[in-house]
Design a protein around this motif. Sequence first.
Motif, PDB file in Angstrom:
ATOM      1  N   ALA A 156       0.677  -1.183   0.265  1.00  0.00           N
ATOM      2  CA  ALA A 156      -0.114   0.158  -0.076  1.00  0.00           C
ATOM      3  C   ALA A 156       1.000   1.201  -0.198  1.00  0.00           C
ATOM      4  O   ALA A 156       0.622   2.403  -0.491  1.00  0.00           O
ATOM      5  CB  ALA A 156      -1.016   0.023   1.269  1.00  0.00           C
ATOM      6  N   ILE A 157       1.782   1.283   0.962  1.00  0.00           N
ATOM      7  CA  ILE A 157       2.830   2.406   0.877  1.00  0.00           C
ATOM      8  C   ILE A 157       3.392   2.667  -0.805  1.00  0.00           C
ATOM      9  O   ILE A 157       3.547   3.678  -1.123  1.00  0.00           O
ATOM     10  CB  ILE A 157       4.043   2.001   1.425  1.00  0.00           C
ATOM     11  CG1 ILE A 157       3.497   2.198   3.141  1.00  0.00           C
ATOM     12  CG2 ILE A 157       5.345   3.088   1.484  1.00  0.00           C
ATOM     13  CD1 ILE A 157       4.537   1.467   4.109  1.00  0.00           C
ATOM     14  N   HIS A 158       3.724   1.529  -1.274  1.00  0.00           N
ATOM     15  CA  HIS A 158       4.422   1.879  -2.694  1.00  0.00           C
ATOM     16  C   HIS A 158       3.184   2.209  -3.737  1.00  0.00           C
ATOM     17  O   HIS A 158       3.606   2.844  -4.554  1.00  0.00           O
ATOM     18  CB  HIS A 158       5.143   0.617  -3.250  1.00  0.00           C
ATOM     19  CG  HIS A 158       6.505   0.323  -2.579  1.00  0.00           C
ATOM     20  ND1 HIS A 158       7.383   1.150  -2.433  1.00  0.00           N
ATOM     21  CD2 HIS A 158       6.638  -0.418  -1.249  1.00  0.00           C
ATOM     22  CE1 HIS A 158       8.359   0.598  -1.607  1.00  0.00           C
ATOM     23  NE2 HIS A 158       7.979  -0.370  -1.130  1.00  0.00           N
ATOM     24  N   ALA A 159       1.958   1.835  -3.393  1.00  0.00           N
ATOM     25  CA  ALA A 159       0.928   2.298  -4.404  1.00  0.00           C
ATOM     26  C   ALA A 159       0.486   3.946  -3.805  1.00  0.00           C
ATOM     27  O   ALA A 159      -0.465   4.477  -4.431  1.00  0.00           O
ATOM     28  CB  ALA A 159      -0.374   1.567  -4.044  1.00  0.00           C
ATOM     29  N   GLY A 160       1.100   4.297  -2.698  1.00  0.00           N
ATOM     30  CA  GLY A 160       0.843   5.897  -2.243  1.00  0.00           C
ATOM     31  C   GLY A 160      -0.383   5.807  -1.287  1.00  0.00           C
ATOM     32  O   GLY A 160      -0.791   6.724  -1.312  1.00  0.00           O
ATOM     33  N   ASP A 161      -0.682   4.536  -0.774  1.00  0.00           N
ATOM     34  CA  ASP A 161      -2.048   4.776  -0.100  1.00  0.00           C
ATOM     35  C   ASP A 161      -1.560   4.716   1.345  1.00  0.00           C
ATOM     36  O   ASP A 161      -2.048   3.439   1.731  1.00  0.00           O
ATOM     37  CB  ASP A 161      -3.090   3.591  -0.766  1.00  0.00           C
ATOM     38  CG  ASP A 161      -4.385   3.634  -0.105  1.00  0.00           C
ATOM     39  OD1 ASP A 161      -4.515   4.250   1.036  1.00  0.00           O
ATOM     40  OD2 ASP A 161      -5.142   2.872  -0.614  1.00  0.00           O
TER      41      ASP A 161
END
Length: 134
Positions: A91-96
């Motif tokens: 999720a972090i890498h997706a910006g969420d």
Amino acid sequence: VGYFRYGTVWLAFHAMARGNLEKANRHISKINNPDRLGNQSKAYYYWIKGLLALNHGCHEEAQEFLERVREEHLRTANDQSILACLFAQVAIHAGDGGRARACLEKARALPHKEEVDAIISHVEMLIDTDRCRP
């Protein structure tokens, strides 16, 4: 029969647990047909594949593998907690950041070993950096 039902999943899992991702990748790559694995072995197969993909920066691929993990087939709540941390990293890498925080709350809520607290803290630090804005 055991080799076909469990494959080299447990060898890969133990290598991964010791931080030897190269060896884990070698073992997991020997499995040609994960659908023939037992339910528990299949869950760990996809977990390992997801972790390896995440480690190589293939975030969408990691998400796909991790979504195939059936939590009820993981052996312990500790493992489920670690899986939630992996979902948080995706999720972090997706910006969420919101989804990442929700995953960490789930990880915290599950019974887990002290070592997982360090993983949770590390992932929280990643959320708080510029890499991810909630």
